[in-house]
Write an enzyme that holds these catalytic residues in place. Structure first.
Site, PDB file in Angstrom:
ATOM      1  N   GLU A 177       0.806  -1.225   0.000  1.00  0.00           N
ATOM      2  CA  GLU A 177       0.000   0.000   0.000  1.00  0.00           C
ATOM      3  C   GLU A 177       0.839   1.275   0.000  1.00  0.00           C
ATOM      4  O   GLU A 177       0.775   2.086   0.944  1.00  0.00           O
ATOM      5  CB  GLU A 177      -0.961   0.002   1.185  1.00  0.00           C
ATOM      6  CG  GLU A 177      -1.890  -1.200   1.220  1.00  0.00           C
ATOM      7  CD  GLU A 177      -2.895  -1.155   2.372  1.00  0.00           C
ATOM      8  OE1 GLU A 177      -2.837  -0.244   3.198  1.00  0.00           O
ATOM      9  OE2 GLU A 177      -3.754  -2.063   2.428  1.00  0.00           O
ATOM     10  N   GLU A 374      -5.404  -8.605   0.983  1.00  0.00           N
ATOM     11  CA  GLU A 374      -6.057  -8.168   2.228  1.00  0.00           C
ATOM     12  C   GLU A 374      -7.524  -7.886   1.966  1.00  0.00           C
ATOM     13  O   GLU A 374      -7.871  -7.212   0.977  1.00  0.00           O
ATOM     14  CB  GLU A 374      -5.450  -6.858   2.761  1.00  0.00           C
ATOM     15  CG  GLU A 374      -4.187  -7.006   3.533  1.00  0.00           C
ATOM     16  CD  GLU A 374      -3.691  -5.673   4.091  1.00  0.00           C
ATOM     17  OE1 GLU A 374      -4.522  -4.805   4.434  1.00  0.00           O
ATOM     18  OE2 GLU A 374      -2.465  -5.515   4.170  1.00  0.00           O
TER      19      GLU A 374
HETATM   20  O1  IFM Z   1      -4.370  -2.785   9.202  1.00  0.00           O
HETATM   21  C1  IFM Z   1      -4.298  -2.305   7.904  1.00  0.00           C
HETATM   22  C2  IFM Z   1      -3.112  -2.906   7.171  1.00  0.00           C
HETATM   23  O2  IFM Z   1      -1.929  -2.670   7.839  1.00  0.00           O
HETATM   24  C3  IFM Z   1      -3.014  -2.313   5.795  1.00  0.00           C
HETATM   25  N1  IFM Z   1      -4.254  -2.415   5.083  1.00  0.00           N
HETATM   26  C4  IFM Z   1      -5.448  -1.995   5.754  1.00  0.00           C
HETATM   27  C5  IFM Z   1      -5.545  -2.635   7.120  1.00  0.00           C
HETATM   28  C6  IFM Z   1      -6.824  -2.168   7.844  1.00  0.00           C
HETATM   29  O3  IFM Z   1      -6.798  -0.785   8.008  1.00  0.00           O
END
Ligand code: IFM
Length: 472
Positions: A177, A374
């Site tokens: 990210e 994710e």
């Molecule tokens: O916890 C975070 C993660 O570190 C990165 N992506 C989003 C998740 C939820 O906010």
């Protein structure tokens, strides 16, 4: 090392089945779970510093102890393996491996060496992310991601780790990210290092992309055969599709959130509209001849897709913006909430957005394997009197999003895996420990882990490779 992401086999018969080689996994990140912040030579990261700034993190929480995973790693791996997932996506703490961004630290490397061995012993494949936001503070003090040198230091770090683990880790992700690292870190200041400068965010984004490209090339030369990057995408819809101002605001959000990162990596160029929108910020002086070629030189083998929700975008300014915009040069903007359920983060639950996103990525980048690295949700879980944690909302969220992945696959998108965020409740950045994303509950006083009902459900899905029929 053999290629680890073969094209998915045909789906097994059944309306909600995934193919047998679909990758089921859980994900975490170093600073969010490890703790042991000052052990075995680890030096501070930008999050150690930022979390100590009054008001930066809810409750004044820090990652000093977190889930104490550093000391409980073997038990955690056993718990994970017991869920029946085949993959674990974790990140490595740069300040453990090269403290202060300097010389390699055998003690810090040793932790990941043991983790990888433990995973393999339990038939869980490691999926390693090099950078999930814990930049050594010493490098931030020297300019952080706004300076080119950080990209060079990142390559050294990547090589150190690959020398140690390249024989056993099949998938290497460079960045998690970068939108957050750049624009939450350097533009809105909501994340570490907490800077609030539009142009600094854009410069940081460029150096993160450069770090990705240089490291990917170096690791490929050293034999890494499955390389990727993980981006957090949004699905930006104009609040009023008939209003040209909203349509344009949604385009700009799409450019800054999505295309700014994927286009240089895939095609070696920044989107023309993004360059025009941000020209007045004067950030492109950091883009040197050859940089874009370096960013795209080594094609990625897999694109990690993080998805939580989309955004409805309005050109009207928000009544209470709640701090600087994370979109450089785009201050007059709001994201009005739609008539959708929301999670404890206040995020809309919008599973159809995931189907659209995956189909779009497939259409625009044919031939690029996709993995949802994710997806998950925070809810206010409570431990019941029987000691169990029943989390029907999270279970429903995961179910709806897996159906969305299934629909995207049925529409032709080449999606080869899904990682639930997160394995454990953990340090949710600026929200501290108040927001729980885990499918496994963590009692932060005792460090007792309790699989929630969503963990049992996800375990069944991962083991059977199919979603339960809701009509039964
Ligand atoms: O916890 C975070 C993660 O570190 C990165 N992506 C989003 C998740 C939820 O906010």
């Amino acid at each position: 090392m053999t290629t680890t992401l073969p094209a998915s086999a045909e789906a097994a018969p059944g309306p909600l089945a995934f193919p047998p080689d679909f990758r089921w996994g859980v994900a975490t990140a170093s600073y969010q779970i490890e703790g042991a912040a000052a052990e075995d030579g680890r030096t501070p990261s930008i999050w150690d510093t930022f979390s100590r700034v009054p008001g930066a993190v809810v409750g004044g929480d820090t990652g000093d102890v977190a889930c104490d995973h550093y000391h409980r790693m073997a038990d955690d791996v056993r718990l994970m393996a017991g869920l029946g997932v085949g993959w674990y996506r974790f990140s490595v703490a740069w300040p453990r491996v090269r403290p202060d961004g300097g010389a390699p630290n055998p003690a810090g490397i040793g932790f990941y060496d043991r983790l990888v061995d433990e995973l393999l012993t339990h038939d869980v494949s490691p999926w390693l992310t090099l950078y999930h936001w814990d930049l050594p503070q010493a490098l931030e003090d020297a300019g952080g991601w706004t300076v080119r040198d950080t990209a060079d230091r990142f390559v050294e770090y990547a090589v150190t780790l690959h020398e140690a683990l390249g024989d056993r880790v099949p998938v290497w992700t460079t960045l998690n990210e970068p939108w957050c690292s750049a624009f939450l870190g350097y533009t809105s200041g909501r994340h570490a290092p907490g800077r609030q400068e539009g142009a600094a965010g854009l410069r940081a984004a460029h150096h993160l992309l450069l770090a990705h490209g240089l490291a990917a090339t170096e690791l490929r030369a050293r034999g890494a055969d499955t390389l990727g990057v993980t981006l957090n995408f949004t699905v930006a819809d104009p609040a009023d599709p008939e209003d040209p101002a909203d349509v344009d605001a949604a385009r700009r959000v799409d450019a800054l959130h999505n295309r700014m990162f994927l286009e240089p990596i895939r095609h070696g160029e920044y989107p023309a509209d993004l360059l025009a929108d941000t020209e007045h910020l004067g950030w492109t002086e950091v883009v040197r001849d050859g940089d874009l070629a370096a960013i795209s030189a080594t094609p990625i083998d897999v694109l990690g897709v993080n998805y939580y929700h989309g955004d409805s975008v309005s050109a009207r300014p928000a009544a209470d913006p709640g701090g600087p915009s994370p979109f450089p040069g785009l201050d007059r903007l709001s994201m009005p909430l739609r008539d959708l359920p929301r999670t404890a983060m206040g995020w809309e639950v919008q599973p159809e957005g995931l189907t659209r996103l995956l189909l779009r990525l497939h259409d625009e980048h044919p031939g690029l394997p996709l993995v949802v690295t994710e997806n998950g949700a925070a809810y206010d879980d409570e431990v019941g009197p029987d000691g169990e944690v029943d989390d029907p909302e999270r279970l429903a969220y995961l179910d709806a999003h897996l159906r969305a992945v299934h629909a995207a696959r049925a529409g032709g998108a080449d999606v080869r895996g899904y990682f639930a965020w997160s394995f454990l409740d953990n340090f949710e950045w600026a929200e501290g420990y108040a927001k729980r994303f885990g499918i496994v509950h963590v009692d932060y006083d005792t460090q007792v882990r309790t699989p929630k009902s969503s963990a049992r459900w996800f375990s069944d899905v991962a083991r059977t490779g199919r979603l339960p029929d809701r009509s039964q």
